[in-house]
Every structure is written in C-alpha cells, then in structure tokens.
Scaffold this active site. Sequence first.
Site, PDB file in Angstrom:
ATOM      1  N   HIS A 133     -15.600   8.786 -33.572  1.00 22.38           N
ATOM      2  CA  HIS A 133     -15.765   7.670 -34.534  1.00 22.38           C
ATOM      3  C   HIS A 133     -15.805   8.222 -35.969  1.00 22.38           C
ATOM      4  O   HIS A 133     -16.777   8.025 -36.686  1.00 22.38           O
ATOM      5  CB  HIS A 133     -17.036   6.872 -34.214  1.00 22.38           C
ATOM      6  CG  HIS A 133     -16.962   5.468 -34.752  1.00 22.38           C
ATOM      7  ND1 HIS A 133     -17.463   4.390 -34.068  1.00 22.38           N
ATOM      8  CD2 HIS A 133     -16.437   4.960 -35.897  1.00 22.38           C
ATOM      9  CE1 HIS A 133     -17.262   3.292 -34.767  1.00 22.38           C
ATOM     10  NE2 HIS A 133     -16.641   3.612 -35.884  1.00 22.38           N
ATOM     11  N   GLU A 140     -20.107   4.689 -26.545  1.00 19.08           N
ATOM     12  CA  GLU A 140     -20.300   5.814 -27.490  1.00 19.08           C
ATOM     13  C   GLU A 140     -21.720   5.897 -28.027  1.00 19.08           C
ATOM     14  O   GLU A 140     -22.172   6.977 -28.430  1.00 19.08           O
ATOM     15  CB  GLU A 140     -19.314   5.707 -28.661  1.00 19.08           C
ATOM     16  CG  GLU A 140     -19.599   4.558 -29.619  1.00 19.08           C
ATOM     17  CD  GLU A 140     -18.579   4.467 -30.752  1.00 19.08           C
ATOM     18  OE1 GLU A 140     -17.369   4.464 -30.488  1.00 19.08           O
ATOM     19  OE2 GLU A 140     -19.014   4.380 -31.919  1.00 19.08           O
ATOM     20  N   ASP A 187     -10.696   6.911 -31.199  1.00 21.15           N
ATOM     21  CA  ASP A 187     -11.739   7.307 -32.150  1.00 21.15           C
ATOM     22  C   ASP A 187     -13.049   6.610 -31.800  1.00 21.15           C
ATOM     23  O   ASP A 187     -14.079   6.873 -32.415  1.00 21.15           O
ATOM     24  CB  ASP A 187     -11.314   6.926 -33.580  1.00 21.15           C
ATOM     25  CG  ASP A 187     -12.282   7.449 -34.630  1.00 21.15           C
ATOM     26  OD1 ASP A 187     -12.660   8.639 -34.529  1.00 21.15           O
ATOM     27  OD2 ASP A 187     -12.681   6.691 -35.533  1.00 21.15           O
ATOM     28  N   ARG A 226     -12.825  -0.545 -32.103  1.00 28.03           N
ATOM     29  CA  ARG A 226     -14.110  -0.540 -31.405  1.00 28.03           C
ATOM     30  C   ARG A 226     -13.851  -0.266 -29.928  1.00 28.03           C
ATOM     31  O   ARG A 226     -12.906  -0.805 -29.332  1.00 28.03           O
ATOM     32  CB  ARG A 226     -14.837  -1.886 -31.540  1.00 28.03           C
ATOM     33  CG  ARG A 226     -15.537  -2.106 -32.870  1.00 28.03           C
ATOM     34  CD  ARG A 226     -16.712  -1.153 -33.095  1.00 28.03           C
ATOM     35  NE  ARG A 226     -17.382  -1.363 -34.379  1.00 28.03           N
ATOM     36  CZ  ARG A 226     -17.061  -0.754 -35.515  1.00 28.03           C
ATOM     37  NH1 ARG A 226     -16.064   0.119 -35.557  1.00 28.03           N
ATOM     38  NH2 ARG A 226     -17.738  -0.997 -36.630  1.00 28.03           N
TER      39      ARG A 226
HETATM   40  P1  NAI Z   1     -10.267  -7.245 -41.014  1.00 27.49           P
HETATM   41  O1  NAI Z   1     -11.336  -8.261 -40.819  1.00 27.49           O
HETATM   42  O2  NAI Z   1      -9.687  -7.046 -42.376  1.00 27.49           O
HETATM   43  O3  NAI Z   1      -9.049  -7.547 -40.026  1.00 27.49           O
HETATM   44  C1  NAI Z   1      -9.203  -7.817 -38.669  1.00 27.49           C
HETATM   45  C2  NAI Z   1      -8.004  -8.650 -38.253  1.00 27.49           C
HETATM   46  O4  NAI Z   1      -8.050  -8.794 -36.829  1.00 27.49           O
HETATM   47  C3  NAI Z   1      -8.009 -10.066 -38.848  1.00 27.49           C
HETATM   48  O5  NAI Z   1      -6.766 -10.310 -39.495  1.00 27.49           O
HETATM   49  C4  NAI Z   1      -8.200 -10.969 -37.637  1.00 27.49           C
HETATM   50  O6  NAI Z   1      -7.534 -12.219 -37.751  1.00 27.49           O
HETATM   51  C5  NAI Z   1      -7.594 -10.102 -36.539  1.00 27.49           C
HETATM   52  N1  NAI Z   1      -7.981 -10.501 -35.192  1.00 27.49           N
HETATM   53  C6  NAI Z   1      -9.158 -11.009 -34.764  1.00 27.49           C
HETATM   54  N2  NAI Z   1      -9.093 -11.261 -33.444  1.00 27.49           N
HETATM   55  C7  NAI Z   1      -7.847 -10.892 -33.038  1.00 27.49           C
HETATM   56  C8  NAI Z   1      -7.181 -10.915 -31.790  1.00 27.49           C
HETATM   57  N3  NAI Z   1      -7.770 -11.354 -30.680  1.00 27.49           N
HETATM   58  N4  NAI Z   1      -5.910 -10.461 -31.733  1.00 27.49           N
HETATM   59  C9  NAI Z   1      -5.286  -9.998 -32.837  1.00 27.49           C
HETATM   60  N5  NAI Z   1      -5.880  -9.965 -34.055  1.00 27.49           N
HETATM   61  C10 NAI Z   1      -7.144 -10.392 -34.151  1.00 27.49           C
HETATM   62  O7  NAI Z   1     -10.866  -5.882 -40.467  1.00 27.49           O
HETATM   63  P2  NAI Z   1     -10.451  -4.395 -40.863  1.00 27.49           P
HETATM   64  O8  NAI Z   1     -11.175  -3.989 -42.095  1.00 27.49           O
HETATM   65  O9  NAI Z   1      -8.989  -4.259 -40.830  1.00 27.49           O
HETATM   66  O10 NAI Z   1     -11.109  -3.567 -39.657  1.00 27.49           O
HETATM   67  C11 NAI Z   1     -10.653  -3.729 -38.328  1.00 27.49           C
HETATM   68  C12 NAI Z   1     -11.636  -3.075 -37.392  1.00 27.49           C
HETATM   69  O11 NAI Z   1     -11.608  -1.669 -37.577  1.00 27.49           O
HETATM   70  C13 NAI Z   1     -13.120  -3.435 -37.655  1.00 27.49           C
HETATM   71  O12 NAI Z   1     -13.474  -4.645 -37.023  1.00 27.49           O
HETATM   72  C14 NAI Z   1     -13.853  -2.271 -37.075  1.00 27.49           C
HETATM   73  O13 NAI Z   1     -14.177  -2.570 -35.736  1.00 27.49           O
HETATM   74  C15 NAI Z   1     -12.839  -1.131 -37.108  1.00 27.49           C
HETATM   75  N6  NAI Z   1     -13.248  -0.049 -37.983  1.00 27.49           N
HETATM   76  C16 NAI Z   1     -13.308   1.229 -37.477  1.00 27.49           C
HETATM   77  C17 NAI Z   1     -13.698   2.287 -38.275  1.00 27.49           C
HETATM   78  C18 NAI Z   1     -13.736   3.688 -37.765  1.00 27.49           C
HETATM   79  O14 NAI Z   1     -14.390   4.549 -38.381  1.00 27.49           O
HETATM   80  N7  NAI Z   1     -13.064   4.017 -36.675  1.00 27.49           N
HETATM   81  C19 NAI Z   1     -14.120   2.064 -39.659  1.00 27.49           C
HETATM   82  C20 NAI Z   1     -13.943   0.693 -40.121  1.00 27.49           C
HETATM   83  C21 NAI Z   1     -13.555  -0.311 -39.286  1.00 27.49           C
END
Ligand code: NAI
Length: 331
Positions: free
Chosen positions: A296, A264, A259, A235
């Site tokens: 994105h 954005e 990305d 994000r």
């Molecule tokens: P997830 O919920 O499976 O994993 C997120 C991880 O980040 C968790 O393990 C959590 O403990 C950790 N976390 C939270 N705060 C943290 C911090 N301060 N420092 C280090 N780690 C921390 O989420 P997932 O599915 O892996 O997605 C991650 C992010 O990717 C989403 O939140 C979304 O913003 C982004 N995303 C981007 C997309 C795109 O098209 N570019 C598409 C899908 C998701």
Amino acid sequence: MKLAVFDTHSYDQQALSAANVRHGHEIVYFEPRLHAATASLAAGFAAVCPFVNCRLDAATLQQLAQGGTRLVALRAAGYNGIDLAAAKALGMTVVRVPAYSPHAVAEHAFALLLTLVRKTHRAYNRVREADFSLDGLVGFDLHGKTLGIIGTGRIGRVAARIATGFGCRVLLCDPQSDPAFAQQLDASYCELPQLLAQSDIVSLHLPLTPDSHHLINAESLARCKPGVILVNTSRGGLIDTPALIAALKRGQLGGVALDVYELEEGVFFQDWSGTGLADDQLARLTTFPNVLISSHQGFLTREALANIADTTLENVRAFAAGETLINAISC
Ligand code: NAI
C-alpha cells in the site's frame, strides 16, 4: 487544535511536522492504529487523524466521542474504514484528503505493471547473483494492448492518460462516464463485462463500497481474457482473494499486481521478516512468480505526503475556525 495522529511512521511525522510550521496545531503522534483497543489514547483530543487501516467502527467512535473528540481528520482519500452513519449519529465531523497526487498512485500502478510485464524484479535479483541469463524473462509490449480502467475519477484518468502514452487502446468503465474525456484520449466507455472480455490489462481505480466489494470474483475473473494482467492499487476488498488464487492456480491470469490486499490491516506497513506471515492467503499469493505485491505504497511520494499533510492540517484549521468544510464526508 489538539490533534492525535495515529498509525504514524517517520515519513508521516516528517511531512506533518513540516506542514505544521504553517498551522501551529498541537500534534501528538501515536504509532498504533486507531481502533477500539487504542481509542483511549485520544482522550482529551478534539481531533484525531487516522490512516487507511485504522478501524473507526461504531464502538471506536463512541469511545472517541466520550473522550471529547469532535473531528475525524482522515489523512487519506478512501474512507471505507469509518462508520460514517455512526459518526453522524454521534455528531462527529469526518474530513478527508480527497486528492493529493493522483499521479503518485497512477504512476505506481504502471511501476507495478511494467515490473510484472518485463520481469525486472526477477532480472534485478538474477544480476545481483551474477546470473545474466534471460530464460523466463520474456515479456510483452504494452503498445497496442487493450488496457481497461475501472473507475475514471482523479486517479483513473491519470492512469488512462499514461496508458495512452504507451500506445494502448484504452477502455473505460464508470457509472459517471465523461464522454468528453474519453474523446480527448480516443478511448471509449463500456460496461464492465465488455471491458473484462476485451482487456489485456485491467486496472482498478474505483472506491471500495458495499456495491463494489468483491467486484473481481470468480464470475468476473471467468469473463476476463485468458492471460489478463490485473492491477489493483485501489482497495483490497475489490478482489475476492480465494477466487483470485484459484484463477492463478488454474493459470488463467497472466499476472497480478497488488498494492492493496483485502486483509492488509494488521499486516501491511510492518516488518514480519523475523516471524513470517500468519496470513495463509497472502503467503500463497507471494509464492506465484507472476504476482507482484507492494505494501500500500501508491501514495508514498514526497509530493503526495506534503499535500496530504497540508490538506489534513488545513481541514483541522477550517473545522476549528467554524468554516465551511470543503473536504467533509457526508453519509
Ligand atoms: P475518485 O472519487 O476521484 O474516483 C473514483 C471513481 O470511481 C469515480 O469516478 C466513481 O464514479 C467511480 N466508481 C465508483 N463505483 C464504481 C464502479 N462500481 N465501477 C466503476 N467505477 C466506479 O477517487 P480517486 O481519487 O481516483 O481514488 C480511487 C481510489 O484509489 C480510492 O477510492 C482509494 O481506494 C484508492 N487509493 C489508493 C491509494 C494507494 O496508496 N494505493 C491512495 C489513494 C487512493
């Protein structure tokens, strides 16, 4: 169920319409994003389906509730654009698609990283102009480099596995550490300052929350190795853009692949080639030869779109049937 889908493009409509053959919802597609000025379009729809750059603040949710909306079925994983407390206060349910293809996003992070590191975007342009020279195209091997992954959830883990395949030393940072996962990959968890100080490449895979807002700022950039490559497919708000631009101007960063971008909303997913960019920060970022930006599109694979569509419509079905909602977001 009657579902108003916002911020739609041809690829969304194709995937949702294909999945709806199995679900049979009454879907109406709207091109505008969902926000306070467009919420009236949803009057009479029990469910709305926003995308990542829709803004469901308290005022928007209030209007939706007044129009009869009871379900917000987000067709994305990140839900930072929704005021969950306001939704709860209005008795609205919010569901999302927590996982659709972590591979799509993790692989896109590496597509950007490899392009940036091996300068294939510049090579492509040169060759099209019959310029086969190599000056300025020197890259580096990923093999043997230290790659730091911040956030080891679904996407971060896939990224870590890919990094291992390239022969990188992998550092991980997550408050919910998983030592067994780290051991499997011969990677190690560490605190953020250590990860920043040791990594040649830093890739962000954590959600945007009030705590993680501007995690990458002037102070954290100063902790990074000189010449670090920063990749953000998560994000935009995770990075303080003016601080990033300042570090790029000082020549402190080897490269930046984005990305996502913190402002954005209102820019990405649209064609501004005829008018130019109104956003000076984004325009400045595009001028650096070592900055690569995509709009994105980490989620934009056939597999991810089909999964997003199917889970979204299944969430709506489960809500209509009064079933337990496995993908509900609670605040
Ligand atoms: P997830 O919920 O499976 O994993 C997120 C991880 O980040 C968790 O393990 C959590 O403990 C950790 N976390 C939270 N705060 C943290 C911090 N301060 N420092 C280090 N780690 C921390 O989420 P997932 O599915 O892996 O997605 C991650 C992010 O990717 C989403 O939140 C979304 O913003 C982004 N995303 C981007 C997309 C795109 O098209 N570019 C598409 C899908 C998701």
